[in-house]
Design an enzyme around this catalytic site. Sequence first.
Site, mmCIF file in Angstrom:
data_model
loop_
_atom_site.group_PDB
_atom_site.id
_atom_site.type_symbol
_atom_site.label_atom_id
_atom_site.label_comp_id
_atom_site.label_asym_id
_atom_site.label_seq_id
_atom_site.Cartn_x
_atom_site.Cartn_y
_atom_site.Cartn_z
ATOM 1 N N LYS A 145 0.838 -1.193 0.000
ATOM 2 C CA LYS A 145 0.000 0.000 0.000
ATOM 3 C C LYS A 145 0.878 1.250 0.000
ATOM 4 C CE LYS A 145 -3.949 1.696 2.786
ATOM 5 N NZ LYS A 145 -4.763 1.361 3.988
ATOM 6 N N SER A 153 -9.568 1.002 3.280
ATOM 7 C CA SER A 153 -8.833 1.892 2.403
ATOM 8 C C SER A 153 -7.708 1.184 1.624
ATOM 9 C CB SER A 153 -8.204 3.017 3.245
ATOM 10 O OG SER A 153 -7.258 2.493 4.175
ATOM 11 N N SER A 195 -9.604 -1.524 7.315
ATOM 12 C CA SER A 195 -9.054 -1.233 5.993
ATOM 13 C C SER A 195 -8.299 -2.373 5.336
ATOM 14 C CB SER A 195 -8.152 -0.001 6.064
ATOM 15 O OG SER A 195 -8.917 1.159 6.267
#
Length: 547
Positions: A128, A204, A228
């Site tokens: 990420k 996310s 997330s």
Amino acid sequence: MNKTIKKTSFAIIAISFAVSSLLVGCSKDEKIENVQTEPTPPRSIDVVELGLTGSLALLESGDATSFELTSSYLARIKAYDDAYGSEPGLHAIITVNKNALDEAKQLDEERAAGTLRGPLHGVPLIIKDNFATKDMPTTNGSIAFADYQTDKDATIVNKLREAGAIILAKSNLSEFAWSGEDSISSIRGEVRNPYDQTRTSSGSSGGTAAAISASMGAAGFGSDTYGSIRNPSAHQSLVGVRTTKGLVSTAGITPQVAYLDTAGPMTISVTDAAILLDVVAGYDPEDPYTNAIQGKKLGSYASSLSNSSLKGKKIGFVDLSDDPDGTYAKFADERNRVKVLINQAKADIEAQGATVVLIKESDFSSMWNHIEWDSIKYYIDDWFTKIPANWPNHLAELAEPTNALTLDDYIADGRAIQEIADSKDWLLTASKPSVFEEDVARKSVNLEKFKALYTKLGLDAIVYATDSITASKITGDDKFHNDAWSALASGLGLPVVTVPAGFTSSGLPVGLSLLGLPYSEGELLSYAYNYEQATHHRVAPSSTPKL
């Protein structure tokens, strides 16, 4: 600097070599001078559903090189991340490592020489884009931070590299990890779900989830403050692990609410997740939340997996509520589809020899901690202060103090996603949160209450729908997710493993979460493995087929 990150062009890198002599219809004593072959492209490997374990098996057997695997994963990013055919593309990747193929070559040479850096030698991974990397920008999904590059790797990234992994690419995310419903960034747009590209990937860590589910990398990592890792994993038919707070270092990962933030693997199988957790778990002097495990021998998560681990265990089962207050009224049909699969999961767990008992959300509702979202500014400003980095030109000058980078500068830039822009007033007036010791104390009372009830009921784990809502449509205002148990795990720092639970009648993935006491990742992964091996729900998305 003022550069804008653009998609790296993934031209296939050919292997060329000179031929010192070539006999063509001549006597064997004659030589042809200066003859070269045409460039030979790397052999394409079918990496669909290969995952970490499959990649390692090919490398260890010699049936594939790291160069071939890396080239094949890059080809899938090139094929499916931007628009193609009638599909809009996944928009899962922000930055591709321009040195990935060179790193793969080096790792192949080391393997050929009998040297392995560690258990991930030569495997391409995706992380990420809120994990600091010294060789690629860390944009947090923000166009304002396109040129923000740290001087050192996040602890997790460093551990992965030391274990021999290639950081193939950095994935798209909800900007600054803002949303749990979707993954929209100003630098790359919205991540789309490979099972239905008209739907979100959740958030996310949606970019990592979409990329791994579409086989753009062998495995990946996300961060989790409030679901997330878990929600995107569930919506992309992946295994995702929210680790106990303090088991894995978050040093070098852009914070949201530091005492809740965690990081963990996102993979196509439980085995892959366990292998990765073995690599990254452990004490880190740069992260005070890891103090609790300093000096502890954690053991191996991968070696703890068993396909009979559920036998004789007592599992608490959270039924989907009937929604008495009407919160989910417009999602009733979707919730009913999810409920069918979760009830089947209950039966499947019982079939493995576990005793399943019904528990109520209301039994634990008093333990859901308030989450201090209004402390985000403090944590992010603290990150900018402590992390040595190259700043985007002139960004720090946009707000006072003009010699320091702050959240105020980011808001003043004016290019944040709308959701953040709409919340700027309270974001910029956030007060300093509690100090570290108070962060720990904040959850301790409720955690002890949870442990007491958990023990009283004699539970080995609690299972529930990771999200009782299927992936939302990209368009419209119906983006939503069910977060009651996300709040419990986050607020108390508990570990959760989400595992694929099948597909609804409309073809959308559903996840089953297993929650336990702090540092019970080994048991939870083993229960998840038992369930996974008994059901085999994971199926590759059809919108990103074999090349």
